[in-house]
Design a protein around this motif. Structure first.
Motif, PDB file in Angstrom:
ATOM      1  N   PRO A 231     -11.635   9.690   3.953  1.00 60.12           N
ATOM      2  CA  PRO A 231     -12.106   8.801   4.834  1.00 60.12           C
ATOM      3  C   PRO A 231     -13.132   9.455   5.565  1.00 60.12           C
ATOM      4  CG  PRO A 231      -9.471   8.775   5.349  1.00 60.12           C
ATOM      5  CD  PRO A 231      -9.910   9.942   4.490  1.00 60.12           C
TER       6      PRO A 231
ATOM      7  N   GLN B 285      -4.232   1.365   9.567  1.00 63.84           N
ATOM      8  CA  GLN B 285      -5.002  -0.306   9.903  1.00 63.84           C
ATOM      9  C   GLN B 285      -4.394  -0.779   8.735  1.00 63.84           C
ATOM     10  OE1 GLN B 285      -7.705  -0.863  12.238  1.00 63.84           O
ATOM     11  NE2 GLN B 285      -7.139  -2.697  11.226  1.00 63.84           N
TER      12      GLN B 285
ATOM     13  N   TRP C   5      -3.586   9.199   4.978  1.00 61.03           N
ATOM     14  CA  TRP C   5      -3.979   8.409   3.833  1.00 61.03           C
ATOM     15  C   TRP C   5      -3.900   8.815   2.134  1.00 61.03           C
ATOM     16  CZ3 TRP C   5      -6.087   3.779   3.945  1.00 61.03           C
ATOM     17  CH2 TRP C   5      -6.377   3.167   2.766  1.00 61.03           C
TER      18      TRP C   5
ATOM     19  N   LEU D 202     -16.125  -1.154   7.569  1.00 55.33           N
ATOM     20  CA  LEU D 202     -15.011  -2.011   7.817  1.00 55.33           C
ATOM     21  C   LEU D 202     -16.068  -3.564   8.638  1.00 55.33           C
ATOM     22  CD1 LEU D 202     -12.780   0.420   9.892  1.00 55.33           C
ATOM     23  CD2 LEU D 202     -12.085  -1.270   7.838  1.00 55.33           C
TER      24      LEU D 202
ATOM     25  N   TYR E 264      -6.179   4.909   9.737  1.00 51.18           N
ATOM     26  CA  TYR E 264      -6.387   4.083   8.560  1.00 51.18           C
ATOM     27  C   TYR E 264      -5.286   3.930   7.689  1.00 51.18           C
ATOM     28  CZ  TYR E 264     -11.764   4.229   8.587  1.00 51.18           C
ATOM     29  OH  TYR E 264     -13.326   4.305   8.530  1.00 51.18           O
TER      30      TYR E 264
ATOM     31  N   TYR F  25     -11.439  -0.817   3.232  1.00 47.66           N
ATOM     32  CA  TYR F  25     -10.715   1.040   3.670  1.00 47.66           C
ATOM     33  C   TYR F  25     -11.488   1.260   2.481  1.00 47.66           C
ATOM     34  CZ  TYR F  25      -7.496  -3.147   5.076  1.00 47.66           C
ATOM     35  OH  TYR F  25      -6.537  -3.963   5.847  1.00 47.66           O
TER      36      TYR F  25
END
Length: 429
Positions: free
Chosen positions: A90, A240, A218, A47, A237, A85
């Protein structure tokens, strides 16, 4: 066989068929198909910028980036936006430290219950021996086993909550045309990786139509099967990307894939990110590939019934049949005397709304929660006890759990590749 088993069976068939073509893309799969379920991915990049550390109760600081002071938010869909991202599941070793610190503090304070992870099987999810999913200590919502007072299940009397899971995807465009033409607001429970792959559709729903946006994780996993750190990543995420794509707004609500949530997952969402889960009390079964007529018939039956409680209906924007079924049923709401409102708006307390830190999609964004004091955090005990379907007849009577195999329309044996590309999105129910 349970509904979870049906979903996994459908997933297995689709994977076996599509694997022949070895569909691999650098980002989210077109049309939402397969959604990273059978390929491993790595972060595109770390990020950008460094992160502010959070202070207790100030969720907005978990998502502020220092580099925004210079250039603001990257344009939605731009390379800088996309690079921020993960392109698949993730990597839990690359999470913002502020998120991890907040989780660790909650665990140390004893506000995250120590409930074992489930195992995903052909029947859905299974807890280790000795763990009772319907106990107040666990309170698993899967298949309506237990209703937690900290979740939202019902709409106010006489109202239908309009909301859709799994977008944004290719079929979403037709749905958005219909919603706009009927001046109907809706809540979109978005999958983060689908936002990443369909930024124009996201912008249309949020900026053009002014609809409510909520979190649907996600990559759409069974959340109770994940370790705490991976639950954190799935929720964080998605928050975000929504935050960065809406001028800093933070969703107030989320929906667990498959309705798979327990007190551990529930507490992480509330303690770290201050989000409340919205479940449902009726399921159209549109995720099974049901015909539009069947979807319409299901809804018609509920609309002819009692208006207490109101309806929170599980619907999706993942296929043409899902969208068509809703469009055909939509006139029935008004014809049967029901009021329709966006789910997140409908269930919000007076003075609040779908966002934690903004009154709407166009007003100013603040550092504090809108509508007064930040809602109370989840604890391991509650003044309003959890209810189970065994002990609460009313909950069972007014809810339709996800369908079993016997309730579903048989899927055709032969499926064309064109149809497959649409139905492959069933992996993201």
């Amino acid at each position: 066989m349970s509904s979870s088993s049906l979903r996994l069976l459908v997933t297995s068939v689709l994977l076996a068929t599509v694997s022949v073509f070895d569909v691999v893309v650098a980002g989210p799969v077109a049309n939402g198909a397969l959604q990273e379920r059978h390929h491993s991915h790595e972060m595109r990049s770390a990020l950008p910028g460094s992160w502010f550390h959070t202070e207790e109760g100030e969720v907005h600081k978990l998502f502020r980036r220092q580099n925004l002071d210079a250039g603001g938010y990257p344009a939605v869909g731009s390379p800088a936006w996309t690079a921020a991202y993960p392109s698949g599941t993730p990597d839990n070793t690359k999470l913002p430290q502020a998120w991890v610190d907040k989780l660790n503090a909650a665990v140390a304070a004893g506000t995250i219950p120590n409930i074992p992870q489930t195992t995903v099987t052909n029947g859905g999810t299974v807890y280790p021996n000795g763990v009772q999913r319907d106990s107040p200590e666990v309170c698993s919502a899967d298949d309506f086993v237990c209703r937690s007072p900290d979740d939202v299940w019902d709409a106010p009397n006489g109202t239908v909550a309009i909301g859709f899971d799994d977008g944004p995807l290719q079929p979403s465009g037709q749905l958005y045309d219909f919603l706009a033409a009927n001046n109907q607001k809706a809540t979109h429970f978005y999958i983060g990786i689908n936002i990443l792959g369909n930024p124009d559709l996201f912008n249309r729903a949020y900026a053009t139509m002014g609809d409510d946006i909520a979190v649907h994780t996600w990559t759409h996993p069974y959340m109770t099967s994940l370790a705490n750190i991976d639950v954190l990543a799935q929720l964080g995420y998605t928050m975000q990307i929504i935050h960065d794509s809406t001028g800093g707004r933070l969703p107030r609500y989320w929906r667990p894939p498959y309705g798979d949530i327990d007190n551990r997952v529930r507490a992480i969402a509330k303690q770290v990110f201050n989000m409340t889960a919205i479940i449902w009390n009726h399921d159209t079964g549109d995720w099974t590939g049901a015909s539009p007529d069947k979807i319409k018939g299901e809804i018609q039956g509920w609309l002819n019934g009692p208006k207490s409680p109101g309806l929170i209906i599980l619907e999706h924007e993942l296929s043409a049949s899902c969208v068509q079924g809703f469009m055909e049923a939509y006139p029935l709401f008004a014809q049967n005397g029901w009021t329709t409102t966006s789910t997140a708006t409908l269930v919000s307390a007076p003075g609040s709304g779908p966002w934690q830190n903004a009154a709407n999609n166009t007003g100013p964004v603040t550092g504090a929660a809108v509508g007064g004091v930040v809602p109370a955090i989840v604890t391991t005990s509650s003044s309003a006890p959890a209810t189970t379907t065994n002990s609460t007849a009313a909950a069972a009577a007014t809810s339709t759990p996800k369908k079993s195999r016997a309730d579903q329309t048989s899927r055709p044996v032969a499926m064309t590749l064109a149809a497959l590309s649409g139905f492959a999105a069933l992996l993201l129910l």
